[in-house]
Design a protein around this motif. Structure first.
Motif, short mmCIF file in Angstrom:
data_model
loop_
_atom_site.label_atom_id
_atom_site.label_comp_id
_atom_site.label_asym_id
_atom_site.label_seq_id
_atom_site.Cartn_x
_atom_site.Cartn_y
_atom_site.Cartn_z
N MET A 1 86.49 37.53 25.83
CA MET A 1 85.28 36.78 26.12
C MET A 1 85.27 35.50 25.29
O MET A 1 85.69 35.50 24.15
CB MET A 1 84.04 37.60 25.75
CG MET A 1 83.44 38.37 26.86
SD MET A 1 81.77 38.91 26.45
CE MET A 1 81.91 40.61 26.89
N THR A 2 84.72 34.48 25.86
CA THR A 2 84.58 33.22 25.15
C THR A 2 83.30 33.24 24.33
O THR A 2 82.42 34.07 24.54
CB THR A 2 84.53 32.04 26.14
OG1 THR A 2 83.32 32.16 26.90
CG2 THR A 2 85.74 32.03 27.07
N GLU A 7 77.43 34.30 23.70
CA GLU A 7 76.09 33.75 23.51
C GLU A 7 75.19 34.10 24.69
O GLU A 7 74.02 34.47 24.50
CB GLU A 7 76.16 32.24 23.31
CG GLU A 7 76.75 31.84 21.97
CD GLU A 7 77.04 30.35 21.86
OE1 GLU A 7 76.70 29.58 22.79
OE2 GLU A 7 77.60 29.95 20.83
N GLN A 8 75.71 34.03 25.90
CA GLN A 8 74.92 34.38 27.08
C GLN A 8 74.58 35.88 27.06
O GLN A 8 73.45 36.27 27.37
CB GLN A 8 75.68 34.03 28.36
CG GLN A 8 75.81 32.55 28.59
CD GLN A 8 76.76 32.22 29.74
OE1 GLN A 8 77.60 33.04 30.12
NE2 GLN A 8 76.63 31.01 30.27
N ILE A 14 68.75 40.13 23.88
CA ILE A 14 67.51 39.75 23.19
C ILE A 14 66.35 39.67 24.18
O ILE A 14 65.25 40.16 23.91
CB ILE A 14 67.70 38.44 22.41
CG1 ILE A 14 68.64 38.68 21.22
CG2 ILE A 14 66.36 37.87 21.94
CD1 ILE A 14 69.15 37.42 20.57
N ASN A 15 66.59 39.08 25.34
CA ASN A 15 65.52 38.98 26.34
C ASN A 15 65.04 40.36 26.78
O ASN A 15 63.84 40.56 26.97
CB ASN A 15 65.98 38.17 27.55
CG ASN A 15 66.00 36.69 27.26
OD1 ASN A 15 65.29 36.20 26.39
ND2 ASN A 15 66.84 35.97 27.99
N ASN A 16 65.95 41.31 26.93
CA ASN A 16 65.55 42.67 27.30
C ASN A 16 64.67 43.29 26.22
O ASN A 16 63.67 43.95 26.52
CB ASN A 16 66.78 43.55 27.56
CG ASN A 16 67.27 43.44 28.97
OD1 ASN A 16 66.72 44.07 29.87
ND2 ASN A 16 68.29 42.62 29.18
N VAL A 17 65.01 43.07 24.95
CA VAL A 17 64.21 43.61 23.86
C VAL A 17 62.85 42.90 23.80
O VAL A 17 61.81 43.55 23.62
CB VAL A 17 64.95 43.51 22.50
CG1 VAL A 17 64.05 43.92 21.35
CG2 VAL A 17 66.21 44.37 22.53
N VAL A 55 65.41 46.51 15.09
CA VAL A 55 66.61 45.87 14.56
C VAL A 55 67.79 46.38 15.38
O VAL A 55 67.89 47.58 15.65
CB VAL A 55 66.81 46.20 13.06
CG1 VAL A 55 68.01 45.44 12.50
CG2 VAL A 55 65.55 45.89 12.26
N PHE A 56 68.69 45.48 15.77
CA PHE A 56 69.78 45.88 16.66
C PHE A 56 70.98 44.95 16.51
O PHE A 56 70.85 43.82 16.04
CB PHE A 56 69.31 45.91 18.11
CG PHE A 56 68.65 44.64 18.58
CD1 PHE A 56 69.36 43.69 19.31
CD2 PHE A 56 67.32 44.39 18.29
CE1 PHE A 56 68.75 42.53 19.75
CE2 PHE A 56 66.69 43.22 18.72
CZ PHE A 56 67.41 42.29 19.45
N ASN A 57 72.13 45.47 16.91
CA ASN A 57 73.33 44.64 16.91
C ASN A 57 73.45 43.88 18.22
O ASN A 57 72.81 44.23 19.22
CB ASN A 57 74.58 45.50 16.67
CG ASN A 57 74.89 46.42 17.82
OD1 ASN A 57 74.02 47.17 18.28
ND2 ASN A 57 76.12 46.41 18.29
N LEU A 58 74.26 42.85 18.19
CA LEU A 58 74.62 42.09 19.38
C LEU A 58 76.13 42.24 19.52
O LEU A 58 76.89 41.53 18.88
CB LEU A 58 74.21 40.63 19.23
CG LEU A 58 72.70 40.42 19.07
CD1 LEU A 58 72.40 39.01 18.60
CD2 LEU A 58 71.98 40.74 20.36
#
Length: 178
Positions: A1-2, A7-8, A14-17, A55-58
């Protein structure tokens, strides 16, 4: 992945959270150098009377979202979540695993690790349901419940079912870190 794809994807998570009913409209992003790369995390304050955070990972190389709902310091917890994600690369954690940490913040709060549960057991996180990545890969949402040395020992002796029964008998608060 780039980097742009990451980032997308991170923005998608984040939007889902942020769509959760109790979530405020802002997320704080953090990153930590793991020695093998950078681990990305975020936290969102909940719109409640107490200082409570999700709190969560990405994730960058996995479909696992390690999440917790906590009254603890969100940046210290984010660091722990980043350590968990980094360790997962070699250990492959799954639901109902316990993971022990040697971490000053946890020790200060009489905790030694986490128990991984399906995120759906959390009233706050259950609304996330199952959601997919932008490439349509399902995320595995894992709730991190902080456990004491006594809990850890109990789980080793009586298994996960025994520990869950103990939590139910004690009406265990799955949010409290202290």
């Amino acid at each position: 992945m780039t980097n742009q794809t990451y980032e997308q994807e991170h923005a998608h998570i984040i939007n889902n959270v942020l769509e959760l009913e109790l979530a405020t409209d802002k997320a704080k992003l953090l990153n930590f150098d793991s020695g093998t790369g950078t681990e990305y995390t975020a936290y969102v304050k909940l719109n409640v009377s107490e200082e409570i955070y999700i709190v969560f990972n990405l994730p960058t190389n996995s479909n696992k979202l390690f999440m917790t709902v906590t009254d603890g310091d969100p940046e210290s917890i984010a660091y722990l979540i980043s350590e968990l994600e980094n360790a997962d690369k070699s250990k492959g954690f799954k639901v109902r695993d316990t993971v022990r940490f040697n971490n000053d913040y946890l020790i200060k709060n009489d905790k030694v690790g986490v128990l991984l549960l399906p995120a759906a057991v959390s009233n706050i996180l259950s609304d996330l349901g199952n959601f997919n990545s932008l490439s349509d890969e399902a995320y595995e949402l894992l709730l991190c419940v902080f456990i004491s040395a006594e809990d850890y020992s109990f789980q080793k002796n009586f298994g996960n079912d025994g520990l869950m029964d103990k939590f139910a008998r004690e009406n265990r608060d799955l949010i409290a870190i202290s």
